[in-house]
Design a protein around this motif. Structure first.
Motif, short mmCIF file in Angstrom:
data_model
loop_
_atom_site.label_atom_id
_atom_site.label_comp_id
_atom_site.label_asym_id
_atom_site.label_seq_id
_atom_site.Cartn_x
_atom_site.Cartn_y
_atom_site.Cartn_z
N GLY A 29 0.83 -1.21 0.00
CA GLY A 29 0.00 0.00 0.00
C GLY A 29 0.86 1.26 0.00
O GLY A 29 0.57 2.22 -0.72
N ARG A 30 1.91 1.25 0.81
CA ARG A 30 2.83 2.40 0.82
C ARG A 30 3.49 2.58 -0.54
O ARG A 30 3.64 3.71 -1.02
CB ARG A 30 3.89 2.23 1.91
CG ARG A 30 3.42 2.55 3.29
CD ARG A 30 4.58 2.68 4.26
NE ARG A 30 5.51 1.56 4.22
CZ ARG A 30 5.44 0.49 4.99
NH1 ARG A 30 4.48 0.38 5.88
NH2 ARG A 30 6.33 -0.46 4.90
N ASP A 31 3.88 1.46 -1.16
CA ASP A 31 4.49 1.55 -2.49
C ASP A 31 3.52 2.14 -3.51
O ASP A 31 3.90 2.96 -4.34
CB ASP A 31 4.95 0.16 -2.97
CG ASP A 31 6.20 -0.32 -2.26
OD1 ASP A 31 6.86 0.50 -1.58
OD2 ASP A 31 6.51 -1.53 -2.38
N LEU A 32 2.27 1.71 -3.42
CA LEU A 32 1.27 2.23 -4.36
C LEU A 32 0.96 3.70 -4.10
O LEU A 32 0.72 4.47 -5.04
CB LEU A 32 0.00 1.39 -4.30
CG LEU A 32 0.13 -0.02 -4.89
CD1 LEU A 32 -1.12 -0.83 -4.61
CD2 LEU A 32 0.44 0.03 -6.37
N LEU A 33 1.00 4.11 -2.86
CA LEU A 33 0.81 5.53 -2.56
C LEU A 33 2.00 6.35 -3.04
O LEU A 33 1.84 7.48 -3.52
CB LEU A 33 0.56 5.74 -1.07
CG LEU A 33 -0.79 5.23 -0.57
CD1 LEU A 33 -0.89 5.38 0.94
CD2 LEU A 33 -1.93 5.94 -1.27
N LEU A 34 3.20 5.78 -2.94
CA LEU A 34 4.38 6.45 -3.51
C LEU A 34 4.23 6.58 -5.03
O LEU A 34 4.54 7.63 -5.61
CB LEU A 34 5.65 5.68 -3.17
CG LEU A 34 6.95 6.20 -3.78
CD1 LEU A 34 7.24 7.61 -3.27
CD2 LEU A 34 8.10 5.26 -3.47
N ALA A 35 3.72 5.52 -5.64
CA ALA A 35 3.47 5.57 -7.09
C ALA A 35 2.46 6.67 -7.41
O ALA A 35 2.61 7.39 -8.40
CB ALA A 35 2.96 4.22 -7.59
N GLN A 36 1.45 6.82 -6.57
CA GLN A 36 0.46 7.87 -6.78
C GLN A 36 1.10 9.25 -6.68
O GLN A 36 0.78 10.16 -7.45
CB GLN A 36 -0.67 7.73 -5.75
CG GLN A 36 -1.86 8.58 -6.01
CD GLN A 36 -2.59 8.18 -7.28
OE1 GLN A 36 -2.55 7.03 -7.72
NE2 GLN A 36 -3.26 9.12 -7.89
N GLN A 37 2.03 9.42 -5.74
CA GLN A 37 2.76 10.69 -5.63
C GLN A 37 3.58 10.96 -6.89
O GLN A 37 3.66 12.08 -7.37
CB GLN A 37 3.67 10.69 -4.41
CG GLN A 37 2.92 10.78 -3.11
CD GLN A 37 3.85 10.67 -1.91
OE1 GLN A 37 4.93 10.09 -1.99
NE2 GLN A 37 3.42 11.22 -0.79
N HIS A 38 4.20 9.90 -7.42
CA HIS A 38 4.94 10.05 -8.68
C HIS A 38 4.02 10.53 -9.79
O HIS A 38 4.40 11.37 -10.61
CB HIS A 38 5.59 8.72 -9.09
CG HIS A 38 6.74 8.29 -8.26
ND1 HIS A 38 7.60 9.16 -7.63
CD2 HIS A 38 7.19 7.05 -7.94
CE1 HIS A 38 8.53 8.49 -6.99
NE2 HIS A 38 8.29 7.20 -7.15
#
Length: 127
Positions: free
Chosen positions: A65-74
């Protein structure tokens, strides 16, 4: 002296001038926007799948989930960069600001795809 038929022929073939470089740049920008929309949709589906599977409540799922939220920030950063590119209005010459922005967009989209692919693999194993 031109005859009337020569003047008519000249007018018939005179069309709008298309700058191919500008057309290529416009298409490149449209392609980046299209790729952004696709990646946003894939990321959204991955986040939804993480919640629907209940995997988000595990340690591994929280990490994903954190990785996907980081992807969303990207992706938010990519949207900002594309907006700046659209405002530039100049040709992104090699080594210029436009070329640098395009490189940043490509790097961020690649990182996002990598993060999303990782979660897709985990979700596929869980099903």
């Amino acid at each position: 002296m031109d005859t009337p038929s020569q003047r008519t022929r000249a007018r018939r073939y005179a069309g709008p001038v298309v700058e191919l470089e500008r057309a290529r740049d416009d298409r490149r920008l449209r392609d980046c926007h299209a790729r952004l929309r696709e990646v946003v949709e894939v990321n959204r589906k991955a986040l939804g799948g993480l919640f629907q599977s209940g995997l988000i409540y595990t340690r591994h799922g929280a990490r994903l989930g954190r990785d996907l939220l980081l992807a969303q920030q990207h992706l938010i950063k990519v949207r900002e960069l594309l907006a700046r590119l659209g405002e530039l209005g100049e040709r992104p010459e090699e080594g210029g600001e436009g070329a640098l922005l395009y490189r940043q967009v490509q790097v961020l989209l690649a990182r996002t795809a990598e993060l999303t692919a990782r979660s897709d693999g985990v979700l596929a194993r869980e099903r």
